[in-house]
Design a protein around this motif. Sequence first.
Motif, PDB file in Angstrom:
ATOM      1  N   PRO A  61      66.209  81.972  37.173  1.00 18.06           N
ATOM      2  CA  PRO A  61      64.816  82.461  37.154  1.00 18.06           C
ATOM      3  C   PRO A  61      64.313  82.863  35.775  1.00 18.06           C
ATOM      4  O   PRO A  61      63.116  82.820  35.515  1.00 18.06           O
ATOM      5  CB  PRO A  61      64.862  83.666  38.101  1.00 18.06           C
ATOM      6  N   SER A  62      65.211  83.224  34.863  1.00 20.57           N
ATOM      7  CA  SER A  62      64.778  83.661  33.535  1.00 20.57           C
ATOM      8  C   SER A  62      64.195  82.523  32.706  1.00 20.57           C
ATOM      9  O   SER A  62      63.476  82.757  31.739  1.00 20.57           O
ATOM     10  CB  SER A  62      65.955  84.281  32.782  1.00 20.57           C
ATOM     11  N   ASP A  63      64.493  81.281  33.088  1.00 22.11           N
ATOM     12  CA  ASP A  63      64.018  80.120  32.322  1.00 22.11           C
ATOM     13  C   ASP A  63      63.265  79.145  33.211  1.00 22.11           C
ATOM     14  O   ASP A  63      63.239  77.947  32.965  1.00 22.11           O
ATOM     15  CB  ASP A  63      65.219  79.417  31.662  1.00 22.11           C
ATOM     16  N   ILE A  64      62.602  79.688  34.212  1.00 24.27           N
ATOM     17  CA  ILE A  64      62.093  78.850  35.284  1.00 24.27           C
ATOM     18  C   ILE A  64      60.842  78.064  34.917  1.00 24.27           C
ATOM     19  O   ILE A  64      60.573  77.020  35.490  1.00 24.27           O
ATOM     20  CB  ILE A  64      61.833  79.693  36.553  1.00 24.27           C
ATOM     21  N   ASP A  65      60.048  78.553  33.972  1.00 25.16           N
ATOM     22  CA  ASP A  65      58.788  77.862  33.684  1.00 25.16           C
ATOM     23  C   ASP A  65      58.815  77.095  32.367  1.00 25.16           C
ATOM     24  O   ASP A  65      57.780  76.776  31.796  1.00 25.16           O
ATOM     25  CB  ASP A  65      57.611  78.845  33.694  1.00 25.16           C
ATOM     26  N   SER A  66      60.018  76.759  31.891  1.00 24.22           N
ATOM     27  CA  SER A  66      60.166  76.029  30.637  1.00 24.22           C
ATOM     28  C   SER A  66      60.353  74.544  30.910  1.00 24.22           C
ATOM     29  O   SER A  66      61.210  74.157  31.711  1.00 24.22           O
ATOM     30  CB  SER A  66      61.377  76.574  29.864  1.00 24.22           C
ATOM     31  N   TYR A  67      59.539  73.710  30.252  1.00 22.81           N
ATOM     32  CA  TYR A  67      59.598  72.256  30.430  1.00 22.81           C
ATOM     33  C   TYR A  67      59.561  71.558  29.087  1.00 22.81           C
ATOM     34  O   TYR A  67      58.942  72.046  28.134  1.00 22.81           O
ATOM     35  CB  TYR A  67      58.412  71.760  31.259  1.00 22.81           C
ATOM     36  N   ASP A  68      60.201  70.397  29.017  1.00 23.02           N
ATOM     37  CA  ASP A  68      60.050  69.485  27.889  1.00 23.02           C
ATOM     38  C   ASP A  68      58.735  68.745  28.129  1.00 23.02           C
ATOM     39  O   ASP A  68      58.678  67.786  28.895  1.00 23.02           O
ATOM     40  CB  ASP A  68      61.229  68.521  27.836  1.00 23.02           C
ATOM     41  N   GLU A  69      57.683  69.199  27.487  1.00 23.41           N
ATOM     42  CA  GLU A  69      56.345  68.722  27.837  1.00 23.41           C
ATOM     43  C   GLU A  69      56.146  67.246  27.526  1.00 23.41           C
ATOM     44  O   GLU A  69      55.501  66.531  28.299  1.00 23.41           O
ATOM     45  CB  GLU A  69      55.285  69.590  27.152  1.00 23.41           C
ATOM     46  N   ASP A  70      56.703  66.755  26.426  1.00 23.77           N
ATOM     47  CA  ASP A  70      56.555  65.333  26.111  1.00 23.77           C
ATOM     48  C   ASP A  70      57.195  64.477  27.201  1.00 23.77           C
ATOM     49  O   ASP A  70      56.604  63.513  27.698  1.00 23.77           O
ATOM     50  CB  ASP A  70      57.190  65.017  24.756  1.00 23.77           C
ATOM     51  N   LYS A  71      58.409  64.830  27.582  1.00 29.31           N
ATOM     52  CA  LYS A  71      59.104  64.094  28.631  1.00 29.31           C
ATOM     53  C   LYS A  71      58.373  64.224  29.968  1.00 29.31           C
ATOM     54  O   LYS A  71      58.245  63.257  30.725  1.00 29.31           O
ATOM     55  CB  LYS A  71      60.535  64.599  28.766  1.00 29.31           C
ATOM     56  N   ASN A 285      58.748  65.349  44.333  1.00 24.81           N
ATOM     57  CA  ASN A 285      58.693  66.057  43.051  1.00 24.81           C
ATOM     58  C   ASN A 285      58.701  65.023  41.941  1.00 24.81           C
ATOM     59  O   ASN A 285      59.635  64.224  41.824  1.00 24.81           O
ATOM     60  CB  ASN A 285      59.898  66.990  42.913  1.00 24.81           C
ATOM     61  N   SER A 286      57.643  65.004  41.129  1.00 22.62           N
ATOM     62  CA  SER A 286      57.571  64.007  40.065  1.00 22.62           C
ATOM     63  C   SER A 286      58.310  64.430  38.797  1.00 22.62           C
ATOM     64  O   SER A 286      58.417  63.653  37.854  1.00 22.62           O
ATOM     65  CB  SER A 286      56.112  63.663  39.743  1.00 22.62           C
ATOM     66  N   TYR A 287      58.861  65.652  38.786  1.00 24.94           N
ATOM     67  CA  TYR A 287      59.658  66.102  37.638  1.00 24.94           C
ATOM     68  C   TYR A 287      60.594  67.223  38.084  1.00 24.94           C
ATOM     69  O   TYR A 287      60.422  68.378  37.730  1.00 24.94           O
ATOM     70  CB  TYR A 287      58.739  66.575  36.505  1.00 24.94           C
ATOM     71  N   PRO A 288      61.624  66.909  38.890  1.00 24.49           N
ATOM     72  CA  PRO A 288      62.534  67.933  39.394  1.00 24.49           C
ATOM     73  C   PRO A 288      63.592  68.329  38.373  1.00 24.49           C
ATOM     74  O   PRO A 288      64.570  67.616  38.165  1.00 24.49           O
ATOM     75  CB  PRO A 288      63.178  67.261  40.616  1.00 24.49           C
ATOM     76  N   ARG A 289      63.359  69.433  37.685  1.00 28.67           N
ATOM     77  CA  ARG A 289      64.255  69.915  36.624  1.00 28.67           C
ATOM     78  C   ARG A 289      64.505  68.830  35.578  1.00 28.67           C
ATOM     79  O   ARG A 289      65.598  68.701  35.025  1.00 28.67           O
ATOM     80  CB  ARG A 289      65.579  70.417  37.208  1.00 28.67           C
ATOM     81  N   GLY A 290      63.495  68.029  35.320  1.00 29.27           N
ATOM     82  CA  GLY A 290      63.606  66.981  34.316  1.00 29.27           C
ATOM     83  C   GLY A 290      64.275  65.725  34.798  1.00 29.27           C
ATOM     84  O   GLY A 290      64.467  64.782  34.018  1.00 29.27           O
ATOM     85  N   GLY A 291      64.619  65.663  36.110  1.00 29.22           N
ATOM     86  CA  GLY A 291      65.275  64.487  36.652  1.00 29.22           C
ATOM     87  C   GLY A 291      64.295  63.401  37.061  1.00 29.22           C
ATOM     88  O   GLY A 291      63.092  63.495  36.819  1.00 29.22           O
ATOM     89  N   ALA A 292      64.821  62.372  37.691  1.00 29.70           N
ATOM     90  CA  ALA A 292      63.993  61.253  38.131  1.00 29.70           C
ATOM     91  C   ALA A 292      63.034  61.679  39.228  1.00 29.70           C
ATOM     92  O   ALA A 292      63.276  62.653  39.949  1.00 29.70           O
ATOM     93  CB  ALA A 292      64.887  60.121  38.641  1.00 29.70           C
ATOM     94  N   VAL A 293      61.950  60.950  39.361  1.00 29.98           N
ATOM     95  CA  VAL A 293      60.943  61.241  40.378  1.00 29.98           C
ATOM     96  C   VAL A 293      61.578  61.232  41.762  1.00 29.98           C
ATOM     97  O   VAL A 293      62.324  60.308  42.114  1.00 29.98           O
ATOM     98  CB  VAL A 293      59.804  60.202  40.332  1.00 29.98           C
ATOM     99  N   ARG A 294      61.303  62.284  42.533  1.00 27.87           N
ATOM    100  CA  ARG A 294      61.606  62.266  43.967  1.00 27.87           C
ATOM    101  C   ARG A 294      60.322  61.815  44.641  1.00 27.87           C
ATOM    102  O   ARG A 294      59.358  62.557  44.724  1.00 27.87           O
ATOM    103  CB  ARG A 294      62.017  63.660  44.442  1.00 27.87           C
ATOM    104  N   PRO A 295      60.261  60.564  45.101  1.00 29.96           N
ATOM    105  CA  PRO A 295      58.976  59.898  45.346  1.00 29.96           C
ATOM    106  C   PRO A 295      58.140  60.498  46.466  1.00 29.96           C
ATOM    107  O   PRO A 295      58.661  61.096  47.402  1.00 29.96           O
ATOM    108  CB  PRO A 295      59.368  58.454  45.661  1.00 29.96           C
ATOM    109  N   PHE A 296      56.834  60.305  46.316  1.00 31.62           N
ATOM    110  CA  PHE A 296      55.905  60.700  47.376  1.00 31.62           C
ATOM    111  C   PHE A 296      54.822  59.650  47.580  1.00 31.62           C
ATOM    112  O   PHE A 296      53.635  59.923  47.502  1.00 31.62           O
ATOM    113  CB  PHE A 296      55.319  62.102  47.184  1.00 31.62           C
ATOM    114  N   GLU A 297      55.291  58.417  47.897  1.00 31.60           N
ATOM    115  CA  GLU A 297      54.353  57.354  48.250  1.00 31.60           C
ATOM    116  C   GLU A 297      54.646  56.719  49.605  1.00 31.60           C
ATOM    117  O   GLU A 297      53.976  55.766  50.000  1.00 31.60           O
ATOM    118  CB  GLU A 297      54.325  56.266  47.169  1.00 31.60           C
ATOM    119  N   ALA A 298      55.638  57.234  50.342  1.00 30.71           N
ATOM    120  CA  ALA A 298      56.020  56.595  51.610  1.00 30.71           C
ATOM    121  C   ALA A 298      54.910  56.645  52.656  1.00 30.71           C
ATOM    122  O   ALA A 298      54.822  55.763  53.511  1.00 30.71           O
ATOM    123  CB  ALA A 298      57.285  57.244  52.168  1.00 30.71           C
TER     124      ALA A 298
END
Length: 336
Positions: A61-71, A285-298
């Motif tokens: 939780p201490s680092d929960i809102d940090s993202y690599d914005e370019d990625k 989730n289109s950016y789950p902890r920086g991982g691959a897209v968990r799709p939402f088009e089904a």
Amino acid sequence: MTKFKFPIIFPIVILSFLVALECNGQSIQAKIETVTGVVSSENIGFTLVHEHIMSNFGADPSDIDSYDEDKLFKQVLPYLKSLKESGVETIVDCTTAYFGRRVDLLKTISEASGVKIITNTGFYGAAADKYVPEFARTASTSELAAVWISEFEEGISGTEIKPGFIKLAFDDGIPSELDLKLFEAGILTHLATGLTIAVHTGDNPLAVKAQIALLEKYNVNLSAWIWVHASKSSDIGYLTEIASKGAWISLDGVNKDNITSYVEMLKVFKSKKLLERVLLSHDGNSYPRGGAVRPFEAISISLIPTLIKNGFSDSEIHQLVVVNPGNAFSVRVRKN
């Protein structure tokens, strides 16, 4: 109504239309809060009601809102643009504060992709309360509500961005005092703001009963409440019973492998004339902890074409993905 035409990729185009809501017997124009401002329900369009643009679920939780914005932007923007081209107009983002919510990034993503995004206020009380901030454990119900009401009235994190709903969550089993306190604070927030309360509940009838009891205590209509992850329940009779009382039933785990089970659930709701109480989504989730897209088009690719093959009309599909979200997320106090 014009028939839907399905291209090979992302096969759906849905036209939005005016959604008239009834309040005390009078038709009113619905207002919906997005990260880029207020829209009317007639402009919400095809809406996915439970997705995550990005989140850091599982992180400390201490680092929960940090993202690599370019990625983040390189991955999320093309994906949302493809959804937009398929007909998706609006995404309800269920990532809460202390769980990875960043409304500044959501606004940038919305403006760049053309997809309207609805964000939230509230705290995520599931995951053994890992993402509930420390002050909430000792704060009173009214003090918690004041925090969330302030986000609606003044904006989130120093911005002018306002939440479009209240997101809460219950753990499995007997509801804890903290879960109940957070939910009661959510009711107070609804009464002050008109924001709908969406609660991660899953297959937990004890939590359902506790939430309904508190809504009744405050004389709040069940249409102010969304049973999130209701699709995890195997008791379709209980789902339709709660829907018949006016609650929103969120069937939000659609994926390419469970289309048949969703069609069967929707057939039951249709047979009982309760499609108007159902919401659909993927919990992607289109950016789950920086991982691959968990799709939402089904829903676009598989569910809607299959529903059509099973006799669902254009108007019924429109009800599910356009009208119902417009009604569910309209901002208005809903008392009995």
